[in-house]
Scaffold this motif. Structure first.
Motif, PDB file in Angstrom:
ATOM      1  N   ARG A 189       0.826  -1.210   0.000  1.00 37.91           N
ATOM      2  CA  ARG A 189       0.000   0.000   0.000  1.00 37.91           C
ATOM      3  C   ARG A 189       0.861   1.261   0.000  1.00 37.91           C
ATOM      4  NH1 ARG A 189      -3.185  -3.040   3.703  1.00 37.91           N
ATOM      5  NH2 ARG A 189      -2.284  -1.909   5.473  1.00 37.91           N
ATOM      6  N   LEU A 190       1.986   1.212   0.756  1.00 36.54           N
ATOM      7  CA  LEU A 190       2.889   2.358   0.777  1.00 36.54           C
ATOM      8  C   LEU A 190       3.513   2.599  -0.592  1.00 36.54           C
ATOM      9  CD1 LEU A 190       4.696   1.781   4.198  1.00 36.54           C
ATOM     10  CD2 LEU A 190       3.033   3.571   3.644  1.00 36.54           C
ATOM     11  N   GLU A 191       3.888   1.529  -1.319  1.00 40.40           N
ATOM     12  CA  GLU A 191       4.472   1.677  -2.649  1.00 40.40           C
ATOM     13  C   GLU A 191       3.471   2.285  -3.613  1.00 40.40           C
ATOM     14  OE1 GLU A 191       5.833  -2.153  -3.748  1.00 40.40           O
ATOM     15  OE2 GLU A 191       7.624  -2.086  -2.474  1.00 40.40           O
ATOM     16  N   GLU A 192       2.216   1.843  -3.532  1.00 43.06           N
ATOM     17  CA  GLU A 192       1.191   2.397  -4.413  1.00 43.06           C
ATOM     18  C   GLU A 192       0.950   3.873  -4.124  1.00 43.06           C
ATOM     19  OE1 GLU A 192      -2.277   0.063  -3.899  1.00 43.06           O
ATOM     20  OE2 GLU A 192      -1.483  -1.684  -4.976  1.00 43.06           O
ATOM     21  N   THR A 193       1.173   4.292  -2.883  1.00 41.29           N
ATOM     22  CA  THR A 193       0.881   5.675  -2.494  1.00 41.29           C
ATOM     23  C   THR A 193       2.030   6.618  -2.809  1.00 41.29           C
ATOM     24  OG1 THR A 193      -0.508   4.871  -0.696  1.00 41.29           O
ATOM     25  CG2 THR A 193       0.198   7.167  -0.578  1.00 41.29           C
ATOM     26  N   PHE A 194       3.286   6.217  -2.580  1.00 42.03           N
ATOM     27  CA  PHE A 194       4.416   7.138  -2.646  1.00 42.03           C
ATOM     28  C   PHE A 194       5.381   6.894  -3.816  1.00 42.03           C
ATOM     29  CE2 PHE A 194       3.163   7.067   1.845  1.00 42.03           C
ATOM     30  CZ  PHE A 194       2.902   8.419   2.028  1.00 42.03           C
TER      31      PHE A 194
END
Length: 211
Positions: A189-194
């Motif tokens: 989820r962090l990779e998709e966001t940042f």
């Protein structure tokens, strides 16, 4: 063959069915009628206990068809009393309800080596809550290897320990497994966001308005 007989104690002529059997007498019937014989036996029992300095209970007020249960200390109907063919009365030592409770307590103690009172104290000490998750406790947990009792657990935690075969290594492995997958999901989820994908526009070098 006689059908009636006079009881020398009460002086009433009664049917032979109201007398017990005594083969030593010519008529084959007991000397006293059943009612008088019971009363005489009770009187002898009371006097005998009194002579030994023991407490004597007066059960003369108990109605016909009932019997005093020493466990629950109340009169109980004959049909609700235990039976014992080896006793003179044909009755056991307590009523059926008390006998079931005693057998249940004996089974419980034989299995867990704890009385129900001790389990109640344990439940009070835990506040009625599962020792693992804090949900309402329902089961007394025990070590499946040694049989030693542990604490009170809810149904799910109790079943969970059994399904994991009471093996701490498996429980730790399961915990790492769940944590590992949760961490992977969080990283995704962090990779998709940042993280900026190659086909996307580069973010502006200037800070956003209002920062």
């Amino acid at each position: 063959m006689i059908t009636e007989k006079r009881c020398p104690s009460c002086g009433i002529i009664k049917h032979v069915s109201d007398f017990g059997r005594n083969r030593t007498l010519t008529d084959g019937l007991s000397f006293y009628c059943l009612a008088c014989n019971r009363e005489r036996n009770r009187a002898w029992y009371r006097e005998h206990r009194r002579s030994l300095g023991k407490e004597v209970w007066d059960h003369s007020w108990i109605p016909e068809g009932f019997r005093w249960c020493p466990s629950c200390e109340q009169p109980v109907a004959h049909e609700d009393y235990t039976r014992n063919a080896r006793t003179a009365s044909g009755f056991g030592s307590r009523c059926r309800a008390c006998d079931r409770a005693a057998n249940s307590a004996g089974y419980f103690y034989g299995k867990y080596r704890l009385s129900k009172g001790q389990v109640a104290d344990m439940r009070a000490a835990q506040g009625g809550r599962c020792a693992i998750c804090g949900d309402p406790a329902q089961h007394l947990d025990h070590d499946h290897g040694t049989g030693a009792t542990r604490q009170l657990l809810c149904q799910r935690c109790n079943h969970g320990l059994g399904l994991f075969r009471d093996d701490p290594a498996l429980l730790h492995a399961a915990a790492f497994y769940v944590d590992g997958h949760r961490e992977r999901q969080l990283l995704a989820r962090l990779e998709e966001t940042f993280v900026v994908r190659p086909d996307s526009e580069s973010p502006s070098a200037e800070p956003p308005v209002g920062s």
